[in-house]
Design a protein around this motif. Sequence first.
Motif, short mmCIF file in Angstrom:
data_model
loop_
_atom_site.label_atom_id
_atom_site.label_comp_id
_atom_site.label_asym_id
_atom_site.label_seq_id
_atom_site.Cartn_x
_atom_site.Cartn_y
_atom_site.Cartn_z
N UNK A 52 0.84 -1.19 0.00
CA UNK A 52 0.00 0.00 0.00
C UNK A 52 0.88 1.24 0.00
N UNK A 53 0.35 2.31 -0.55
CA UNK A 53 1.01 3.61 -0.47
C UNK A 53 0.81 4.16 0.94
N UNK A 54 1.43 5.29 1.23
CA UNK A 54 1.21 5.95 2.53
C UNK A 54 -0.28 6.27 2.68
N UNK A 55 -0.89 6.77 1.61
CA UNK A 55 -2.33 7.05 1.61
C UNK A 55 -3.12 5.76 1.83
N UNK A 56 -2.68 4.68 1.21
CA UNK A 56 -3.35 3.39 1.36
C UNK A 56 -3.33 2.87 2.78
N UNK A 57 -2.23 3.11 3.48
CA UNK A 57 -2.15 2.69 4.89
C UNK A 57 -3.14 3.47 5.75
N UNK A 58 -3.31 4.75 5.44
CA UNK A 58 -4.30 5.57 6.15
C UNK A 58 -5.71 5.06 5.81
N UNK A 59 -5.93 4.73 4.55
CA UNK A 59 -7.23 4.20 4.14
C UNK A 59 -7.53 2.87 4.85
N UNK A 60 -6.51 2.04 5.03
CA UNK A 60 -6.70 0.76 5.72
C UNK A 60 -7.17 0.99 7.15
N UNK A 61 -6.61 2.00 7.81
CA UNK A 61 -7.06 2.34 9.16
C UNK A 61 -8.51 2.83 9.11
N UNK A 62 -8.84 3.65 8.12
CA UNK A 62 -10.22 4.13 7.97
C UNK A 62 -11.17 2.96 7.71
N UNK A 63 -10.72 1.99 6.95
CA UNK A 63 -11.52 0.81 6.68
C UNK A 63 -11.78 0.05 7.98
N UNK A 64 -10.76 -0.06 8.82
CA UNK A 64 -10.93 -0.68 10.13
C UNK A 64 -11.95 0.07 10.97
N UNK A 65 -11.87 1.41 10.93
CA UNK A 65 -12.85 2.25 11.66
C UNK A 65 -14.25 2.03 11.10
N UNK A 68 -4.60 -4.18 3.46
CA UNK A 68 -5.85 -3.41 3.55
C UNK A 68 -6.73 -3.86 4.71
N UNK A 69 -6.66 -5.15 5.07
CA UNK A 69 -7.52 -5.65 6.15
C UNK A 69 -6.77 -5.98 7.44
N UNK A 70 -5.49 -5.70 7.49
CA UNK A 70 -4.76 -5.95 8.74
C UNK A 70 -5.35 -5.19 9.92
N UNK A 71 -5.74 -3.90 9.77
CA UNK A 71 -6.37 -3.22 10.91
C UNK A 71 -7.69 -3.87 11.34
N UNK A 72 -8.45 -4.39 10.41
CA UNK A 72 -9.70 -5.08 10.74
C UNK A 72 -9.36 -6.37 11.51
N UNK A 73 -8.36 -7.08 11.05
CA UNK A 73 -7.94 -8.32 11.70
C UNK A 73 -7.51 -8.07 13.14
N UNK A 74 -6.74 -7.02 13.36
CA UNK A 74 -6.26 -6.70 14.71
C UNK A 74 -7.42 -6.34 15.64
N UNK A 75 -8.39 -5.62 15.14
CA UNK A 75 -9.52 -5.20 15.97
C UNK A 75 -10.48 -6.33 16.29
N UNK A 76 -10.59 -7.28 15.38
CA UNK A 76 -11.55 -8.37 15.57
C UNK A 76 -10.90 -9.63 16.12
#
Length: 184
Positions: free
Chosen positions: A22-35, A56-64
Amino acid sequence: MQKKIYIVRHCAAQGQPSESPLTEQGLIQAKQLGDFLIHAKIERIISSPFLRAIQSVEPVSKRTTCHIEIDERLSERILSKLDLSDWYEKLRATFDDMELTFEGGESSQEAMNRIVNVVEEVLESGAKETVIVSHGNIISLLLKHYNPDFNFECWKKLSNPDVFLLTYEESEVHLNRVWIEKDV
């Protein structure tokens, strides 16, 4: 029993190869996706093996606390093994002719069958809410499976990321775009 599948197109990436992060923007988007998915009761996460999809789904994985299952069938569709200078027009043609293939590639129908098989297996599983993360072309073919009006122009309007909610209840499938693009 109602089942929900969040169909996720990966966040902004640095390129098309499978190892592109992911780009730097993509990493921010991945966090937004988790939110965005924080209130969903996710029981499974299934991802393309491509790095940009997994990230893209690592933040979702960590939260769940759901681990990310890798499924090769969610890999992006290969249009051709050749470097096609007119790939855009060739891609457009594959939306009209689902059996059309180019050297070393797969038809839209073949790619559609791959991703539909994943979704059908999820619907048969015990999970009530699942996230599937993949790529724009193959996701558009899944959307076309459930909505035959989904075409090349619709594909062009997909964002990175993008999220569609497939709801299945009493043998009926409903599909809605639920992602609201955010400025990063």
